[in-house]
Structures are given as C-alpha cells and as structure tokens.
Motif scaffolding. Structure first.
Motif, PDB file in Angstrom:
ATOM      1  N   SER A  58      22.554  26.641 -15.922  1.00 15.89           N
ATOM      2  CA  SER A  58      22.463  26.420 -14.327  1.00 15.89           C
ATOM      3  C   SER A  58      22.286  27.650 -14.328  1.00 15.89           C
ATOM      4  CB  SER A  58      23.319  25.771 -13.341  1.00 15.89           C
ATOM      5  OG  SER A  58      23.911  24.815 -13.532  1.00 15.89           O
ATOM      6  N   LEU A  61      25.297  27.972 -10.893  1.00 17.08           N
ATOM      7  CA  LEU A  61      26.682  27.519 -10.631  1.00 17.08           C
ATOM      8  C   LEU A  61      28.130  28.929 -11.342  1.00 17.08           C
ATOM      9  CD1 LEU A  61      26.171  23.912 -11.464  1.00 17.08           C
ATOM     10  CD2 LEU A  61      26.729  25.062  -9.306  1.00 17.08           C
ATOM     11  N   ALA A 266      25.888  18.705  -9.303  1.00 16.25           N
ATOM     12  CA  ALA A 266      25.037  19.401 -10.285  1.00 16.25           C
ATOM     13  C   ALA A 266      24.272  18.636 -11.705  1.00 16.25           C
ATOM     14  CB  ALA A 266      25.740  20.428 -11.453  1.00 16.25           C
TER      15      ALA A 266
END
Length: 319
Positions: A58, A61, A266
């Motif tokens: 990501s 993150l 997520a």
C-alpha cells in the motif's frame, strides 16, 4: 472469534489526540523525518512506544499514516505512540530512490528511532496538550514485518553489512522492551526464496546478541515463501535464536497481517479478523505495560484471559 474480545485490565479507554506531522530536520537525511504522535487526552507520566512500519504494497500504510488499529488502542490505554515515516515508505520513493542506502535503508530505519529519542522533548513540546506528560525513562518499541527487523537491531541484534562484511550493532539502550510483529527470521541455507537475493540484508541478522526483553509475535499461518521454505516457524526465529528474557506469542491461524494491524479494512490484509487485532492490541499493550512497570500484573492477567481455554487466540511460551 467473531467479535472483538475486550478485557478491563487497563480500564476505560481515554479519548486520543493524534498530531502529524511533527517535522524533524536531520542532517544528511535526504528528506526531513516526519512523525505522527498519538496520545491519550488525559494522564501524566506516560510511557512511549516507538512504532516502526513495514514495507507493504500500500502507498500510505507504510508511513506515519498506518497501523491505526494498534496505535489508537495503545494511545487510548496510556501510551504515547510515535510513528516515523522511514525512507522505505512508498510515499517517499520518488524522492529517495537514488539516495545512499536505497532501497532497504536498513541503517536509516534504525537511526530514525534514535533521532526520535534524541529529540523527544522537541516532539513533546510540538504536540498540543502533551508537554510535561511523558515519562522519558519508559521507552518501548514495536515493529511489524520489516519494522520487526528494525526493532531487532535496536534491541541488540547484530547485522553483517553486505557492503563491507563488518558486523554492525545499532542497539539503543534507552529502549527498555520491544515487540516484534511478524518479523523476519534467520539467514543462511533456509533464506532461499525468490526474493532472498533482492533483500540480502533481511537474512544478515544475528539474533544471538538481542538481549533486551521482547515479545515475538508470529502468525501460525504466516508462510513467507518469497524468503524461505522454512514455513511459519521462520517468524519465531527472533525468539528461538535470541537469549532471554523473551516471550513468543503464536497467533492461531494468523497470516502476515496478523488480522489487519497495518490499517482498518486494508486491502493487503489476507487474514482480516477484527477480533484477532483487538486481542493482539491488548496483549502487546499488556506486555509492554508490565515490562515498563515491573510490579504490574497486566501481562499475566491478559494472557490468562486471551491465551487459555477453548477461545484462546494463541499460544504463549517464555524463556
């Protein structure tokens, strides 16, 4: 484990204030060091947890914007959580791709934490309503995945620099205890996966000198085939190969995301499980609380409630 498990060892959660970025210029670093600080709105003599992010796919993150499920819980239960954005973050790739130390920035990641501790008073005074509330003698550390690698170095593990062949020690004595979350394991013959050649630094760690107290958290189904064919046991190496005092928490059925600690909902989490994340947040907070307050029963009590009986979330062993 269909609903988050809550226990009352810490009492009711406090409201959390979160402030970012606190910007720390660091000579020689290609970009300023930016950190997020999360803290309870009330309380004094607050211990600190430094949180080192991993290196996931990501964009955000792996930065000061990640790991809210842990940072929020820890802050709500009495800790000041400081999260740097390391140079490995995807948010910085376009700025640091050609910088010395790229792409793993192993030394810089550890040095980020030392810079934070060196300037903890600056950070404390930069965050509204936080000045005078931190206990500078109670410092803990947590890291996930590549952040667990960073934590191992700061807790005393040695590392053979691939460029020089020299053994490097970056131990930070101000850190009293740590938590390694899905951290990498040993090198050598078992470091034989397709990504091992691209990340030789991961297999260059010597855990035999990691003497600081630490909780090693491993997922029972965290099979990192890109690095090793050893199976999930590879992530237990920071416990198995290090001297005590160490504790190993093996979370049943957990994969590399440990239920989703890197971020709420997520996409990269392969084992999303809010109950597992809630239990892990409580167990890690309890471990660090008991390490920083030696007479506290929080770890023992939390373990009894979450790692025993038919609804146990995992297995604990200690040496």
């Amino acid at each position: 484990m269909s609903a988050p498990i809550t226990i009352d060892v810490f009492g009711a959660p406090a409201p959390v204030l979160s402030f970012s970025p606190v910007v720390l210029p660091v000579p020689g670093r290609p970009v300023d060091l930016q950190v997020r600080v999360s803290a309870p709105a009330t309380g004094t003599d607050l211990p600190v947890i430094l949180l080192s992010h991993g290196h996931g796919p990501s964009n955000n993150l792996s930065s000061l914007n990640g790991y809210a499920p842990l940072a929020n819980f820890w802050a709500a239960h009495g800790f000041v959580v400081v999260q740097p954005t390391h140079l490995t973050s995807s948010t910085l790739t376009h700025l640091v791709a050609d910088a010395p130390g790229a792409p793993d920035f192993w030394r810089s990641r550890a040095e980020d934490m030392t810079h934070v501790l060196d300037r903890l008073d600056v950070i404390e005074n930069a965050v509204p309503q936080l000045a005078g509330r931190i206990d500078h003698a109670k410092i803990a550390l947590a890291g996930h995945s590549l952040g667990g690698f960073t934590a191992a170095l700061l807790l005393g593990a040695g590392l053979t620099d691939p460029d020089t062949g020299n053994v490097v020690h970056l131990v930070e004595p101000r850190i009293k205890a740590g938590v390694l979350l899905a951290a990498p394991g040993r090198g050598g013959d078992v470091f034989n996966g397709p990504m091992a050649a691209q990340w030789p630094i991961v297999g260059a760690v010597d855990f035999s000198t990691m003497t600081a107290p630490a909780l090693v958290v491993a997922g029972g189904k965290d099979d990192s085939r890109h690095f090793t064919d050893m199976g999930p046991a590879w992530h237990s190496d920071p416990y198995t190969l290090a001297p005590g005092p160490k504790t190993l928490l093996t979370l049943f059925d957990a994969e590399h995301g440990l239920g989703g600690i890197a971020g709420y909902d997520a996409a990269e989490t392969t084992d999303e499980n809010p109950a597992r994340v809630a239990a892990l947040a409580q167990l890690t907070a309890a471990y660090l609380h008991s390490r920083l307050h030696p007479n506290s029963p929080t770890w023992q009590t939390t373990c009894e409630q979450l790692t025993s009986g038919p609804d146990a979330v995992g297995h604990v062993e200690t040496k």
